[in-house]
Design an enzyme around this catalytic site. Sequence first.
Site, PDB file in Angstrom:
ATOM      1  CG  ASP A 148      -1.897   1.071   1.320  1.00  0.00           C
ATOM      2  OD1 ASP A 148      -1.675   2.115   0.672  1.00  0.00           O
ATOM      3  OD2 ASP A 148      -2.912   0.897   2.023  1.00  0.00           O
ATOM      4  CG  HIS A 149       3.239   4.067  -3.116  1.00  0.00           C
ATOM      5  ND1 HIS A 149       4.152   4.576  -2.216  1.00  0.00           N
ATOM      6  CD2 HIS A 149       3.814   4.193  -4.333  1.00  0.00           C
ATOM      7  CE1 HIS A 149       5.219   5.001  -2.858  1.00  0.00           C
ATOM      8  NE2 HIS A 149       5.058   4.773  -4.141  1.00  0.00           N
ATOM      9  NE  ARG A 150      -4.061   3.915   1.306  1.00  0.00           N
ATOM     10  CZ  ARG A 150      -5.194   3.434   1.787  1.00  0.00           C
ATOM     11  NH1 ARG A 150      -6.238   4.221   1.922  1.00  0.00           N
ATOM     12  NH2 ARG A 150      -5.290   2.158   2.128  1.00  0.00           N
TER      13      ARG A 150
END
Length: 243
Positions: free
Chosen positions: A215-217
Amino acid sequence: IPPIPAVDFSQFGEVEEKPMGRLLKAGATNLHRSWLNVPHVTQFDEADITELEAFRKSMKEEAAKQGAKLTPLPFMIKASAYALKRFPQFNVSLHPDGDKLVWKKYVHIGVAVDTPDGLMVPVLRDADKKSVLEIAVEFADLAKRTLDKKLKREEMTGGCFTISSLGSIGGTAFTPIVNAPEVAILGVSKAQMKPVWDGKAFQPRLMLPLCLSYDHRALNGADAARFTAFLAELLSDIRRLVL
Ligand code: CAO
């Protein structure tokens, strides 16, 4: 999102409609929710498991006596648990308020199991505190009960990180969907013998493809590259797991 238009397929040839099972529907909802919410990136790497494979084969019979099937998977569960301790930023969930990360102090690893009714993810608890053999014995039992539909609800919840292994089937790589609210998932493809340059000559080495979707967040590419490289190092020399 523009809906996919309904099509009457019977105009093209014979068709049959069958209801989707409960598990397939629940899986579809989870995957769709994750796909839409999570900005996914997948990091690829390879682990040299030549030595691990020799060790695994030499221990297979002994493990079988204790009820364990010693495939590469228990080693991957152990190595992932170890890597989660080293890189705790992978053992988090985004708080729904959008302002906080929840850091988990426990290491529970989910493993995707292919069943005739759809995908299920039993969760092996406290993998960081168990030996590879203990993990192999416990996972053999979990996988059997998954296929027999005898898993308890609490055995399918609480995962921190998921492993999806397609290694026994084939393929060189794939991009697994993060099992939200977890923030990373490890996909494993089939190990293959490859010529690897050692600085002087090509050597035949057994290489295991690793595919880490995240999850690039919650994580960035450098985190993922370090985590995957560390996992590859661990699997290349499993003596590191006892350090
Ligand atoms: N490379 C090469 N060989 C591999 C391998 C890999 N990465 N992983 C497993 N193998 C070998 C095993 O060693 C075993 O061979 P031996 O008997 O000679 O040791 C053989 O493949 C069969 O393994 P297995 O499938 O019985 O056991 P496993 O521990 O690898 O996997 C499980 C167990 C439950 C993960 C698997 O049965 C399964 O369901 N996989 C599918 C998961 C899935 O569908 N993921 C996709 C999710 S996204 O849609």
